[in-house]
Motif scaffolding. Structure first.
Motif, short mmCIF file in Angstrom:
data_model
loop_
_atom_site.label_atom_id
_atom_site.label_comp_id
_atom_site.label_asym_id
_atom_site.label_seq_id
_atom_site.Cartn_x
_atom_site.Cartn_y
_atom_site.Cartn_z
N ASP A 1 0.80 -1.22 0.00
CA ASP A 1 0.00 0.00 0.00
C ASP A 1 0.84 1.27 0.00
O ASP A 1 0.34 2.34 -0.36
CB ASP A 1 -0.93 0.03 1.22
CG ASP A 1 -2.01 -1.04 1.16
OD1 ASP A 1 -2.42 -1.37 0.03
OD2 ASP A 1 -2.42 -1.54 2.22
N VAL B 1 -6.22 2.39 2.74
CA VAL B 1 -5.82 1.01 2.96
C VAL B 1 -7.01 0.27 3.53
O VAL B 1 -7.90 0.84 4.15
CB VAL B 1 -4.61 0.92 3.92
CG1 VAL B 1 -3.40 1.60 3.31
CG2 VAL B 1 -4.93 1.54 5.27
N HIS C 1 0.96 3.91 -2.86
CA HIS C 1 -0.31 4.54 -3.24
C HIS C 1 -0.83 5.54 -2.20
O HIS C 1 -1.90 6.12 -2.40
CB HIS C 1 -1.37 3.46 -3.47
CG HIS C 1 -0.96 2.41 -4.45
ND1 HIS C 1 -0.89 2.64 -5.80
CD2 HIS C 1 -0.58 1.12 -4.26
CE1 HIS C 1 -0.49 1.54 -6.41
NE2 HIS C 1 -0.30 0.61 -5.51
#
Length: 244
Positions: free
Chosen positions: A184, A195, A187
């Protein structure tokens, strides 16, 4: 020429796809609180005084969510426009600031909002000068500290540090919370990205906080990074140029 044209076409397609995704996310984030407000108004219209009072509380909460979302979107747009040389309006104020005083004010606000959490503050005690937008930088610190509280237990302390790092001023927010999966991390600064753990814990928010933080730091000519391990905690470090 054909290869260059294909590359240009791919960039245009990517831009259009990103724009569609962004508009879709905005629509979704607006639709949810608006739908709740509509339901609350319908309940209030039925004439039940007690239900009307409860509905007013729900409307106020959803209105705050909408207000924060719109404000974040407008700020992101303003910061993005600041990179366009044809746009004359300045997105940031540049004024002399003391990073130590900035951190201390952020810590005071955090302790008032999160009395159950322990926040430690570290700095050298001497003023650390920089030039920037104090309100915007406070917004970054507030967002990072609130995230640290959101994703860690009250028993786990949160650390806020500021120091000189060569020609920069470095700010660090560190927690010992649930952490972020490595997949994650790339991003995190994308608008509307959340998340899965954030969704599972029903923590709220539109997923704009870190995207806004990055744009603010970029506009100051700085950088921001996130280091995290699941189950061990998260450290967010950002730098802005120090004043000469």
């Amino acid at each position: 020429v054909a290869r260059t044209f294909d590359q240009m076409a791919e960039r245009v397609n990517t831009l259009l796809r990103t724009q569609r995704e962004f508009l879709g996310n905005v629509s979704h984030e607006l639709r949810t609180p608006l739908a709740r407000i509509r339901v609350a108004l319908d309940i209030a219209a039925e004439g039940d005084l007690e239900a009307a009072r409860e509905s007013l509380g729900e409307i106020a909460h959803d209105w705050d969510d909408l207000d924060r979302l719109v404000e974040s979107l407008l700020t992101i747009a303003r910061l993005d426009l600041a990179h366009d040389p044809e746009v004359p309006a300045a997105a940031l104020r540049h004024e002399p600031l003391d990073a130590v005083a900035l951190v201390e004010r952020a810590a005071t606000a955090f302790r008032g909002a999160h009395p159950a959490h322990t926040l430690t503050v570290a700095h050298g005690g001497e003023p650390i000068r920089l030039a920037g937008d104090g309100a915007m930088l406070r917004r970054v610190l507030d967002n990072l500290c609130n995230n640290a509280a959101k994703y860690s237990d009250a028993a786990q302390p949160i650390a806020l540090e500021v120091r000189r790092a060569g020609g920069d001023v470095e700010f660090v927010v560190r927690d010992r919370g649930i952490g972020i999966d490595a997949a994650d991390l790339p991003h995190l600064f994308e608008p509307f990205f959340r998340v899965d753990r954030a969704r599972a814990r029903s923590s709220g928010g539109a997923g704009l906080g870190l995207a806004l933080c990055k744009r603010i730091i970029d506009a100051h000519g700085g950088s921001i990074r996130v280091d995290s391990r699941v189950g061990e905690g998260t450290t967010v470090t950002f730098t802005v140029p120090a004043a000469s």
